[in-house]
Design a protein around this motif. Structure first.
Motif, PDB file in Angstrom:
ATOM      1  N   PHE A 110      -1.125  -0.847 -10.333  1.00 23.62           N
ATOM      2  CA  PHE A 110      -2.268  -0.545  -9.470  1.00 23.62           C
ATOM      3  C   PHE A 110      -3.192  -1.756  -9.350  1.00 23.62           C
ATOM      4  CE2 PHE A 110      -6.664   0.949  -8.951  1.00 23.62           C
ATOM      5  CZ  PHE A 110      -6.550   1.628  -7.738  1.00 23.62           C
ATOM      6  N   PHE A 119      -0.114  -1.346  -4.401  1.00 25.88           N
ATOM      7  CA  PHE A 119       0.459  -0.004  -4.400  1.00 25.88           C
ATOM      8  C   PHE A 119      -0.631   1.058  -4.434  1.00 25.88           C
ATOM      9  CE2 PHE A 119       3.237  -2.909  -6.774  1.00 25.88           C
ATOM     10  CZ  PHE A 119       4.388  -2.856  -5.989  1.00 25.88           C
ATOM     11  N   HIS A 120      -0.264   2.233  -3.919  1.00 20.82           N
ATOM     12  CA  HIS A 120      -1.121   3.420  -3.994  1.00 20.82           C
ATOM     13  C   HIS A 120      -0.438   4.416  -4.926  1.00 20.82           C
ATOM     14  CE1 HIS A 120      -3.686   6.774  -2.890  1.00 20.82           C
ATOM     15  NE2 HIS A 120      -2.606   7.485  -2.604  1.00 20.82           N
ATOM     16  N   GLU A 132      -0.990  10.851  -6.664  1.00 22.15           N
ATOM     17  CA  GLU A 132      -1.802  11.793  -7.430  1.00 22.15           C
ATOM     18  C   GLU A 132      -1.206  13.187  -7.262  1.00 22.15           C
ATOM     19  OE1 GLU A 132      -5.876  11.569  -6.384  1.00 22.15           O
ATOM     20  OE2 GLU A 132      -6.008   9.396  -6.630  1.00 22.15           O
ATOM     21  N   GLY A 188       0.788  -1.221   0.000  1.00 17.67           N
ATOM     22  CA  GLY A 188       0.000   0.000   0.000  1.00 17.67           C
ATOM     23  C   GLY A 188       0.817   1.266   0.000  1.00 17.67           C
ATOM     24  N   GLU A 189       2.137   1.156  -0.171  1.00 18.53           N
ATOM     25  CA  GLU A 189       2.986   2.338  -0.159  1.00 18.53           C
ATOM     26  C   GLU A 189       2.782   3.156  -1.441  1.00 18.53           C
ATOM     27  OE1 GLU A 189       7.084   3.014   2.133  1.00 18.53           O
ATOM     28  OE2 GLU A 189       7.083   1.368   0.703  1.00 18.53           O
ATOM     29  N   SER A 190       3.045   4.461  -1.364  1.00 20.79           N
ATOM     30  CA  SER A 190       2.830   5.357  -2.500  1.00 20.79           C
ATOM     31  C   SER A 190       3.865   5.121  -3.589  1.00 20.79           C
ATOM     32  CB  SER A 190       2.893   6.819  -2.040  1.00 20.79           C
ATOM     33  OG  SER A 190       1.843   7.105  -1.143  1.00 20.79           O
TER      34      SER A 190
END
Length: 242
Positions: free
Chosen positions: A93, A98-99, A102, A52-54
């Motif tokens: 994605f 992963f995030h 934006e 889930g890390e950017s």
């Protein structure tokens, strides 16, 4: 185009037998690329990241393209670079790991756009560790994704069927997908390969408006399959922490 119903074909690829589907006169096949010496890593040499890390996707680099005017012009179009970058981002994605970053800040969004465009258009080497670390700091992203695509095996032929003729082209490609972690400043890359044959010689990809549409022809679909396979291999090689 006439619907040509044919049976299944088999191909030995990457040490495995795979099935080729022949539909509408086109053959589409994609398979993981064989591991090179640099790809063979022990579990200790892998990369550990947090789930889930950017993640910011910062471009795809094109390899050498055979000197055929129509194909070369098509590959140099910056829309192809942006399309491949979006395809890589979408594939990462879709793994659910992963995030995607934006970029709401106008300056950062412009910076990312310029990075992606430059990486596709300009002929230069792959990102250096110093460049990756600098971009990670500029974008505030702990993870960066980037890649490359090498096209080879361009071949075109015109088939004569009595008074009729049909043009056909074949293309093979290799996609590399890489993930860079700002901490501990290391990268991991994996590959996927694709091959396609389709009618018509000239433009390799087709566009829908200002966007590259990978679903429009066999080569576009083979490219998507190769990207997905490269990402799948990459994610399978990562260790995820909760």
């Amino acid at each position: 185009m006439k619907l040509v119903q044919q049976g299944l074909r088999y191909l030995h690829c990457g040490g495995q037998w795979i099935t080729l589907t022949v539909l509408l006169g086109m053959v589409l096949v994609a398979c993981p690329g064989p591991q090179t010496q640099s790809d063979v890593r022990s579990p200790e040499a892998g990369l550990t990241v947090r789930s889930g890390e950017s993640l910011a996707v910062i471009g795809v680099q094109r390899g050498d393209t055979p000197p055929r005017s129509g194909e070369t012009d098509s590959m140099q179009d910056r829309r192809v670079g942006f399309g491949l970058n979006s395809l890589l981002a979408e594939s990462l994605f879709d793994t659910g790991r992963f995030h995607l970053v934006e970029e709401k800040d106008v300056r950062q969004r412009a910076l990312l756009t310029d990075i992606v465009k430059t990486y596709w258009i300009e002929a230069r080497g792959p990102y250096t560790p110093e460049q990756l670390q600098r971009v990670a700091q500029q974008l505030g992203a702990p993870l960066l994704a980037y890649g490359s695509v090498v096209y080879g095996g361009f071949s075109g032929q015109r088939l004569m069927l009595g008074p009729f003729s049909r043009a056909e082209q074949t293309l093979r490609l290799q996609v590399t997908a890489c993930l860079y972690a700002a901490s501990p400043r290391s990268s991991l890359c994996r590959q996927g390969r694709g091959e396609a044959r389709q009618e018509g010689v000239g433009m390799v990809y087709e566009f829908s408006g200002d966007r590259l549409d990978f679903a429009q022809n066999a080569i576009g679909r083979a490219t998507k399959e190769a990207v997905v396979l490269a990402v799948r291999e990459l994610v399978a090689s990562l260790t995820f922490l909760p």
